[in-house]
Scaffold this motif. Structure first.
Motif, short mmCIF file in Angstrom:
data_model
loop_
_atom_site.label_atom_id
_atom_site.label_comp_id
_atom_site.label_asym_id
_atom_site.label_seq_id
_atom_site.Cartn_x
_atom_site.Cartn_y
_atom_site.Cartn_z
N ILE A 147 0.83 -1.20 0.00
CA ILE A 147 0.00 0.00 0.00
C ILE A 147 0.87 1.25 0.00
CG2 ILE A 147 -1.66 1.32 1.37
CD1 ILE A 147 -2.77 -1.51 2.27
N CYS A 148 1.91 1.27 0.81
CA CYS A 148 2.80 2.43 0.85
C CYS A 148 3.54 2.61 -0.48
CB CYS A 148 3.78 2.32 2.01
SG CYS A 148 2.97 2.55 3.63
N ALA A 149 3.89 1.52 -1.14
CA ALA A 149 4.54 1.61 -2.45
C ALA A 149 3.58 2.24 -3.46
CB ALA A 149 5.00 0.24 -2.92
N ALA A 150 2.32 1.84 -3.43
CA ALA A 150 1.32 2.44 -4.34
C ALA A 150 1.12 3.91 -4.00
CB ALA A 150 0.01 1.67 -4.25
N ALA A 151 1.09 4.24 -2.71
CA ALA A 151 0.92 5.63 -2.29
C ALA A 151 2.09 6.48 -2.79
CB ALA A 151 0.80 5.72 -0.77
N ALA A 152 3.29 5.96 -2.72
CA ALA A 152 4.46 6.69 -3.19
C ALA A 152 4.37 6.95 -4.69
CB ALA A 152 5.73 5.92 -2.85
N ARG A 153 3.78 6.02 -5.45
CA ARG A 153 3.64 6.21 -6.91
C ARG A 153 2.65 7.32 -7.26
NH1 ARG A 153 3.86 0.56 -6.77
NH2 ARG A 153 1.61 0.38 -6.99
N VAL A 154 1.60 7.50 -6.45
CA VAL A 154 0.60 8.53 -6.77
C VAL A 154 0.94 9.89 -6.16
CG1 VAL A 154 -1.25 6.84 -7.04
CG2 VAL A 154 -0.98 8.01 -4.86
N TYR A 155 1.87 9.93 -5.24
CA TYR A 155 2.21 11.17 -4.55
C TYR A 155 2.94 12.13 -5.48
CZ TYR A 155 4.55 14.38 -1.38
OH TYR A 155 5.02 15.49 -0.76
N VAL A 156 2.53 13.41 -5.43
CA VAL A 156 3.22 14.48 -6.13
C VAL A 156 3.47 15.57 -5.11
CG1 VAL A 156 3.06 16.19 -7.97
CG2 VAL A 156 2.02 13.93 -8.28
N ARG A 157 4.72 15.88 -4.88
CA ARG A 157 5.09 16.81 -3.80
C ARG A 157 4.35 18.14 -3.92
NH1 ARG A 157 10.93 18.21 -1.29
NH2 ARG A 157 10.06 19.44 0.39
N GLY A 158 3.70 18.50 -2.83
CA GLY A 158 3.07 19.80 -2.72
C GLY A 158 1.84 20.02 -3.58
N SER A 159 1.37 18.99 -4.28
CA SER A 159 0.24 19.23 -5.17
C SER A 159 -1.10 19.24 -4.45
CB SER A 159 0.23 18.22 -6.31
OG SER A 159 -0.25 16.98 -5.87
N ARG A 160 -1.22 18.48 -3.38
CA ARG A 160 -2.48 18.47 -2.64
C ARG A 160 -2.26 17.88 -1.26
NH1 ARG A 160 -5.26 13.64 -6.15
NH2 ARG A 160 -3.28 13.08 -7.04
N GLY A 161 -3.27 18.00 -0.42
CA GLY A 161 -3.13 17.54 0.95
C GLY A 161 -3.50 16.10 1.18
N SER A 162 -4.32 15.51 0.28
CA SER A 162 -4.69 14.11 0.47
C SER A 162 -4.78 13.39 -0.87
CB SER A 162 -6.01 13.99 1.22
OG SER A 162 -7.10 14.41 0.42
N TYR A 163 -4.63 12.09 -0.79
CA TYR A 163 -4.60 11.24 -1.98
C TYR A 163 -5.49 10.03 -1.73
CZ TYR A 163 -0.52 13.99 -3.17
OH TYR A 163 0.31 15.03 -3.45
N ASP A 164 -6.19 9.60 -2.76
CA ASP A 164 -7.06 8.44 -2.67
C ASP A 164 -6.48 7.28 -3.47
OD1 ASP A 164 -9.34 9.54 -1.16
OD2 ASP A 164 -9.50 10.87 -2.89
N LEU A 165 -6.39 6.13 -2.83
CA LEU A 165 -5.98 4.91 -3.51
C LEU A 165 -7.23 4.06 -3.73
CD1 LEU A 165 -2.81 4.02 -1.42
CD2 LEU A 165 -2.89 5.09 -3.66
N VAL A 166 -7.41 3.62 -4.96
CA VAL A 166 -8.56 2.80 -5.34
C VAL A 166 -8.06 1.50 -5.94
CG1 VAL A 166 -10.08 4.81 -5.63
CG2 VAL A 166 -8.74 3.97 -7.57
N ALA A 167 -8.97 0.61 -6.23
CA ALA A 167 -8.62 -0.73 -6.73
C ALA A 167 -7.69 -0.66 -7.95
CB ALA A 167 -9.88 -1.52 -7.05
N GLU A 168 -7.90 0.31 -8.82
CA GLU A 168 -7.09 0.42 -10.03
C GLU A 168 -5.62 0.73 -9.75
OE1 GLU A 168 -10.12 1.98 -9.64
OE2 GLU A 168 -11.15 0.47 -10.85
N ASN A 169 -5.30 1.18 -8.54
CA ASN A 169 -3.92 1.44 -8.16
C ASN A 169 -3.15 0.15 -7.84
OD1 ASN A 169 -5.36 4.19 -6.69
ND2 ASN A 169 -3.75 4.48 -8.19
N PHE A 170 -3.86 -1.00 -7.83
CA PHE A 170 -3.22 -2.26 -7.45
C PHE A 170 -3.33 -3.32 -8.51
CE2 PHE A 170 -4.16 0.10 -3.68
CZ PHE A 170 -2.96 0.01 -2.99
#
Length: 86
Positions: free
Chosen positions: A63-86
């Motif tokens: 999960i943390c690896a997927a979160a790191a892939r969607v993270y963009v520094r400073g672009s927003r305060g929260s990120y959503d991981l959904v089934a398509e991210n896995f």
């Protein structure tokens, strides 16, 4: 680079998701992984708060690896991981 040193997580009933946090230097970002994504990575998870938290704990590295892939520094305060991210 985002890191996930804080092992805290909580179940958000209104979003039907587990919330967790990452840190990029002094920047903190919130992440939410929804129930559908948790069911995709652990199909036998019980469909309740305890079951989803256990699924998160059992698959934290993935999960943390997927979160790191969607993270963009400073672009927003929260990120959503959904089934398509896995």
């Amino acid at each position: 680079m985002i890191e996930f040193p804080n092992h805290s997580r909580s179940y958000d009933r209104t979003r039907h998701a587990v919330r967790f946090w990452g840190h990029d230097s002094a920047i903190e970002a919130s992440f939410f992984i929804d129930e559908g994504a948790l069911r995709r990575i652990q199909p036998d998870a019980r469909p309740d708060e305890s079951g989803f938290l256990n699924a998160f704990d059992s698959n934290r590295d993935r999960i943390c690896a997927a979160a790191a892939r969607v993270y963009v520094r400073g672009s927003r305060g929260s990120y959503d991981l959904v089934a398509e991210n896995f």
